[in-house]
Write a protein that holds these residues in place. Sequence first.
Motif, PDB file in Angstrom:
ATOM      1  N   MET A 252      16.370  -9.296  14.553  1.00  0.00           N
ATOM      2  CA  MET A 252      17.517 -10.279  14.882  1.00  0.00           C
ATOM      3  C   MET A 252      17.804 -11.105  13.469  1.00  0.00           C
ATOM      4  N   GLY A 253      17.907 -10.448  12.369  1.00  0.00           N
ATOM      5  CA  GLY A 253      18.195 -11.069  11.274  1.00  0.00           C
ATOM      6  C   GLY A 253      19.446 -11.224  10.613  1.00  0.00           C
ATOM      7  N   SER A 254      20.431 -10.629  11.289  1.00  0.00           N
ATOM      8  CA  SER A 254      21.803 -10.478  10.588  1.00  0.00           C
ATOM      9  C   SER A 254      22.441 -11.858  10.346  1.00  0.00           C
ATOM     10  N   ARG A 255      22.232 -13.002  10.861  1.00  0.00           N
ATOM     11  CA  ARG A 255      22.474 -14.194  10.644  1.00  0.00           C
ATOM     12  C   ARG A 255      21.817 -14.753   8.982  1.00  0.00           C
ATOM     13  N   ARG A 256      21.013 -13.891   8.576  1.00  0.00           N
ATOM     14  CA  ARG A 256      20.292 -14.228   7.188  1.00  0.00           C
ATOM     15  C   ARG A 256      20.609 -13.391   6.171  1.00  0.00           C
ATOM     16  N   ALA A 257      21.698 -12.247   6.464  1.00  0.00           N
ATOM     17  CA  ALA A 257      21.889 -11.440   5.376  1.00  0.00           C
ATOM     18  C   ALA A 257      23.548 -11.165   5.242  1.00  0.00           C
ATOM     19  N   ASN A 258      23.801 -10.929   4.172  1.00  0.00           N
ATOM     20  CA  ASN A 258      25.227 -10.309   4.025  1.00  0.00           C
ATOM     21  C   ASN A 258      25.733  -9.430   5.040  1.00  0.00           C
ATOM     22  N   GLU A 259      26.845  -9.694   5.644  1.00  0.00           N
ATOM     23  CA  GLU A 259      27.526  -8.971   6.898  1.00  0.00           C
ATOM     24  C   GLU A 259      27.114  -7.551   6.858  1.00  0.00           C
ATOM     25  N   GLU A 260      27.415  -6.762   5.781  1.00  0.00           N
ATOM     26  CA  GLU A 260      27.118  -5.430   5.832  1.00  0.00           C
ATOM     27  C   GLU A 260      25.593  -5.111   5.513  1.00  0.00           C
ATOM     28  N   ALA A 261      25.051  -5.877   4.852  1.00  0.00           N
ATOM     29  CA  ALA A 261      23.549  -5.648   4.741  1.00  0.00           C
ATOM     30  C   ALA A 261      22.715  -5.691   5.794  1.00  0.00           C
ATOM     31  N   ALA A 262      23.293  -6.593   6.821  1.00  0.00           N
ATOM     32  CA  ALA A 262      22.812  -6.809   7.973  1.00  0.00           C
ATOM     33  C   ALA A 262      22.683  -5.462   8.901  1.00  0.00           C
ATOM     34  N   ILE A 263      23.749  -4.743   8.780  1.00  0.00           N
ATOM     35  CA  ILE A 263      23.678  -3.632   9.633  1.00  0.00           C
ATOM     36  C   ILE A 263      22.734  -2.642   9.086  1.00  0.00           C
ATOM     37  N   ALA A 264      22.645  -2.343   7.782  1.00  0.00           N
ATOM     38  CA  ALA A 264      21.865  -1.327   7.087  1.00  0.00           C
ATOM     39  C   ALA A 264      20.512  -2.003   7.346  1.00  0.00           C
TER      40      ALA A 264
ATOM     41  N   ARG B 237       0.926  -1.185   0.118  1.00  0.00           N
ATOM     42  CA  ARG B 237      -0.054  -0.034   0.156  1.00  0.00           C
ATOM     43  C   ARG B 237       0.821   1.277   0.011  1.00  0.00           C
ATOM     44  N   TYR B 238       2.220   1.050   0.493  1.00  0.00           N
ATOM     45  CA  TYR B 238       3.104   2.259   0.535  1.00  0.00           C
ATOM     46  C   TYR B 238       4.487   1.924   0.721  1.00  0.00           C
ATOM     47  N   GLY B 239       5.343   2.550   0.435  1.00  0.00           N
ATOM     48  CA  GLY B 239       6.569   2.349   0.393  1.00  0.00           C
ATOM     49  C   GLY B 239       7.162   3.338   1.681  1.00  0.00           C
ATOM     50  N   VAL B 240       8.338   3.049   2.237  1.00  0.00           N
ATOM     51  CA  VAL B 240       9.207   3.694   3.072  1.00  0.00           C
ATOM     52  C   VAL B 240      10.780   3.908   2.634  1.00  0.00           C
ATOM     53  N   VAL B 241      11.020   5.392   2.359  1.00  0.00           N
ATOM     54  CA  VAL B 241      12.300   5.792   1.771  1.00  0.00           C
ATOM     55  C   VAL B 241      13.311   5.497   2.975  1.00  0.00           C
ATOM     56  N   ALA B 242      14.152   4.597   2.443  1.00  0.00           N
ATOM     57  CA  ALA B 242      15.296   4.285   3.693  1.00  0.00           C
ATOM     58  C   ALA B 242      16.740   4.296   3.000  1.00  0.00           C
ATOM     59  N   GLY B 243      17.763   4.716   3.623  1.00  0.00           N
ATOM     60  CA  GLY B 243      19.181   4.460   3.084  1.00  0.00           C
ATOM     61  C   GLY B 243      19.789   5.882   2.901  1.00  0.00           C
ATOM     62  N   THR B 244      18.878   6.882   2.912  1.00  0.00           N
ATOM     63  CA  THR B 244      19.302   8.340   2.336  1.00  0.00           C
ATOM     64  C   THR B 244      20.728   8.728   3.063  1.00  0.00           C
ATOM     65  N   GLY B 245      20.580   8.538   4.508  1.00  0.00           N
ATOM     66  CA  GLY B 245      21.631   9.207   5.176  1.00  0.00           C
ATOM     67  C   GLY B 245      22.833   8.239   5.012  1.00  0.00           C
ATOM     68  N   ARG B 246      22.784   6.951   4.679  1.00  0.00           N
ATOM     69  CA  ARG B 246      23.999   6.122   4.379  1.00  0.00           C
ATOM     70  C   ARG B 246      24.481   6.635   3.042  1.00  0.00           C
ATOM     71  N   PHE B 247      23.580   6.824   2.079  1.00  0.00           N
ATOM     72  CA  PHE B 247      24.164   7.176   0.908  1.00  0.00           C
ATOM     73  C   PHE B 247      24.997   8.523   0.869  1.00  0.00           C
ATOM     74  N   LEU B 248      24.373   9.322   1.576  1.00  0.00           N
ATOM     75  CA  LEU B 248      25.156  10.642   1.797  1.00  0.00           C
ATOM     76  C   LEU B 248      26.605  10.399   2.377  1.00  0.00           C
ATOM     77  N   GLN B 249      26.563   9.358   3.441  1.00  0.00           N
ATOM     78  CA  GLN B 249      27.794   9.254   4.074  1.00  0.00           C
ATOM     79  C   GLN B 249      28.579   8.636   3.031  1.00  0.00           C
ATOM     80  N   ARG B 250      28.180   7.728   2.257  1.00  0.00           N
ATOM     81  CA  ARG B 250      29.047   7.217   1.009  1.00  0.00           C
ATOM     82  C   ARG B 250      29.698   8.153   0.378  1.00  0.00           C
ATOM     83  N   LEU B 251      28.856   9.027   0.004  1.00  0.00           N
ATOM     84  CA  LEU B 251      29.046  10.217  -1.032  1.00  0.00           C
ATOM     85  C   LEU B 251      30.330  10.926  -0.444  1.00  0.00           C
ATOM     86  N   ALA B 252      30.402  11.008   0.682  1.00  0.00           N
ATOM     87  CA  ALA B 252      31.367  12.001   1.054  1.00  0.00           C
ATOM     88  C   ALA B 252      32.906  11.063   1.166  1.00  0.00           C
ATOM     89  N   GLU B 253      32.878   9.759   0.790  1.00  0.00           N
ATOM     90  CA  GLU B 253      33.922   9.277   0.902  1.00  0.00           C
ATOM     91  C   GLU B 253      34.102   8.356  -0.483  1.00  0.00           C
TER      92      GLU B 253
END
Lengths: 433, 433
Positions: free
Chosen positions: A152-164, A43-59
Motif C-alpha cells: 500500500m505504498g503508492s502514495r509514497r512513490a512516483n505514480e508510475e513507479a508505484a505501479i511497478a 544476502r541475496y537479490g531478486v531480479v524484477a522488471g524484466t517483463g516490463r523492460f521487454l514490454q517497453r522494448l516493443a514500443e
Amino acid sequence: MTDTALMTDRYELTMIDAAMRSGTAFRPSVFEVFARRLPGARRYGVVAGTGRFLQRLAEFRFGDAELASIRPWASADLVDWLAEYRFSGDIRGYAEGELYFPGSPVLVVEGSFAEAVVLETLALSVLNYDSAVANAATRMTRAAKGRPVAEMGSRRANEEAAIAAARAAYIAGFSATSNLAAGSRWGIPTMGTAAHSFTLLHDSEAEAFQAQIDALGVGTTLLVDTYDIEQGIRTAVEVAGTGLGGIRLDSGDLVEVAADARRLLDSLGATGTRITVTSDLDEHAIAGLQASPVDAYGVGTSLVTGSGAPAAGMVYKLVARRGDDGAWVGVAKHSEDKASKPGEKVAVRTLQGGVAVEETVLVTDDEAVLAEAARAGRALQVPLVAGGEVDERWLGAEGVATARERHDASVAELPGDAHRLARGEPVLPTRFR
Amino acid sequence: MTDTALMTDRYELTMIDAAMRSGTAFRPSVFEVFARRLPGARRYGVVAGTGRFLQRLAEFRFGDAELASIRPWASADLVDWLAEYRFSGDIRGYAEGELYFPGSPVLVVEGSFAEAVVLETLALSVLNYDSAVANAATRMTRAAKGRPVAEMGSRRANEEAAIAAARAAYIAGFSATSNLAAGSRWGIPTMGTAAHSFTLLHDSEAEAFQAQIDALGVGTTLLVDTYDIEQGIRTAVEVAGTGLGGIRLDSGDLVEVAADARRLLDSLGATGTRITVTSDLDEHAIAGLQASPVDAYGVGTSLVTGSGAPAAGMVYKLVARRGDDGAWVGVAKHSEDKASKPGEKVAVRTLQGGVAVEETVLVTDDEAVLAEAARAGRALQVPLVAGGEVDERWLGAEGVATARERHDASVAELPGDAHRLARGEPVLPTRFR
C-alpha cells in the motif's frame, strides 16, 4: 505518453553519432547488466522488471515527435538511423523473479553497438527500481512467515513507479496491492476499505462503520484508531457483530496495541476477527511482530523506497565487441573502484542435494566446461528476445505469475541463513571460471 | 498508457461507495496536503510536482477500460458516478518551487468528499516523489555555490520517475539533465557526450576521442578514466589540442584526482579545459570538493533517490467538512503519533527586512487577522484550479520555468544558516494562529 524511446540519456545518442563517423557504430557487441554488490549488505537479490523492460522494448520507436525533439543537436545521419530503429538482436537473461548475486549476468544484450547502447537507460531504469523493491519485498514476506503482506505504498512513490512497485512486490510474495492500475495492468489482486477521512466525514464513528458494512459487508476490515482504539473496537463489534471480518490498526506501538486489541476482541466474542497492522512497517518491524496476534500486514513507504536501498545498483557494461578483423575482443574499464570483467558470460546456480551452494559464472565457450557446469546445477539464463522478437511468455499478467513462481522456487533452494535480516555477506559466493 | 484515474488506491473508491449509501459522499469537504516533519532533519523543503499533478488532473477520467477493471467489485452506482467524474472544485496551494516547513498547507483541495478523496493517491504520489528530489537538489545546488550541477540519475530511478526527477532537480537549480524525455516534455536543457563503452568500442582511446571530436567538436567533454587517467588526459590534449572543452572524471578519490588533472591540463597548456566530476556525488561530496579545481558536477543516484529521504512524507488529510445542517466542522484524527490540525488554513511567510522569520499558518476566516498577517509577509497560497478549471500558467515548460524562479527567489529570503548540511531543526518555525 508513449515517448519510451526518449527514456534515454543523451550520451547514448551522441555516442552513436560519433561511432557512425568512425565506422564502429555497427560492430557486433555484447552488453551485460550486473550488480557489483548487493545493496544494504543483503544476502541475496531478486531480479524484477524484466517483463516490463521487454514490454517497453516493443514500443521503443523514434516517431516524428521524438525525432523533432532531438533534431536541434543530432546529425541528419543519426536522425535517419533512429527513424528506422528497431532492436534486431538477441537478449537473454535471468528469468524475472530469479535471485542474483554480485556479478550475476542478469541481462545480456547482443546486437550492434548502436542498437544495444541505446537501451542502456531504459534497461537500467526498469531493473534498478523494480529489483530494489523486490529486494525489500522478499525480506518482508520471509519475515512475515506466511502471514499475508499487502502493498500500500503508492502514495509514497512516483505514480508510475508505484505501479511497478506493486508488481515487483507481488513477484516477491506480497499477497495484494492497493493500487488499481497494478490490478488492471498486471492482474494483481487489489484490496482496501477505508481511511481515517471516511470516519471523520461521518457524524460518528458508528455511522461510518455502519455505512462501510452496508457497502462492503460484515466481512470488511474497519479502521478503528481514528479517535480511541479501545472505544473504536467496541463500536466496531457493536455495529458489525462478532462476525466482523477484521480491524486495522494504523498508529501507536503495534506490539502493545495488537495484543490489547486481540484481548478485547476475544472478550467481546469476536474471536474470528482478524487484525491487520499498517503503520510504517518494514522487514524489521514485521519480524518484531512475529509473536504478536497479527493476522496480516500492510506495507507502504519502506517497500516502495527499497527499505534503505532505493536503487539496486545494476550497471550496463560493454563486455565484448568484434573488431574489423572479425575477432571478438573482451573489454572492461580499468578503474580500481569500478572494474568489470570482460567477456560474454553464462551463469549456473550450483546445487548440492537441492540446496544452492554457489553462483557459477563461466566466461568460456568451451562446450565441455559448460556442459559440466550445467550438470552441477541449474542454468540461470533464459532466452528473452531472439532476432528482435520478444518472447511473449514473459509479458503481461502471465509473465508476472511466472515470475512469482520463479521467485518462490528459487528462494526455496537457498540455505537457511539466507533470511537473516542483519547486514552480511551474500549467502552464495560468486565464482568466475 | 493513459490510465491516470487508476493511479488510485482502491480504498478511495470503496469509501465513495460506502459514503454514497450513507448519504455523506457529497458533503462539501476540504482536504489538505502537508508534511508532519522535514525528512532527514533538513532545514527546509521545496514543493515540487504541483504542475505535474495539475496536468494529470486534467486527464483523470474513468473511461471504459478503467471502469471495466473495477466493475468486478464496485457497485453500479459507483461505476455510474465514476463514468461522469470530473473534478469540479477548487484547489489552491503553494506555488511550485516554493519552500515548505512542517505543517505548511502546501495543497488545499475543496470539493465534495467524493470528488476530493479520489485524488489522494495521485496528489501524494506526485508531490511526495518530486518534492523528495527537489529537497535533495536544493542542497546540492547550494553546496555547489554557483558551479553548474547536471542531473544524470535516470538509470537509477523508475523510467517515469526519472523524468519527474529531472524536472524537480531543474526547478531546484540544476543546470541540465541527461534525460531526453525531460527535455522534450518540460523544456529542460539536455546534455551528455560519452560513456566508457564508447572508448572500449574503439581499438584505442585516441581513436575514440578523435571520433567524438569529429562528431561533437573540440568543445566537447572527453571521459578520460577508462584505462589510466593521466594517460587519458595526455591523449585527450594530444588529439583535441589545448582548446579541448572539458574532461570528465568518473572514478577514484575525486579531491586528489581533480587536483592532479588540473595540474596536468595546465602543464599541457590546456588551461581553459573544464573539469566535470560525476562519481557517486551527493551534497556532502559536492561540499567536500568546494576547494577543488572542479568546474561542474554531475549527480545521479543520490539525487533521484532523495539523498537518503526518498519520499517527502506528505499526507492528504480531511480537515473540514459540512454537516447536514450546513455548518462547517473542523476534523482531525486523534492518534498521538499522527495527529493533525483541524480546519482550513491560510499560510504566510512572515518577513523582517526581507528575511524570512516564520511560517505563519492561520486557521481563521477573520478578515482583519488575515489582512494583518498578509502585511507582515508574503501570502504563500495561489489559485491552481477554480471550479474544476486548471490555471494553465502552472503547466508545461512555462510552469517549470516559473517554478525555477520561485525556488530561487524563496531561497534568497532564507536566513544564512538555512544551508548548513548537518541535521537540524527547520530554519523557520511554523506558528499556528
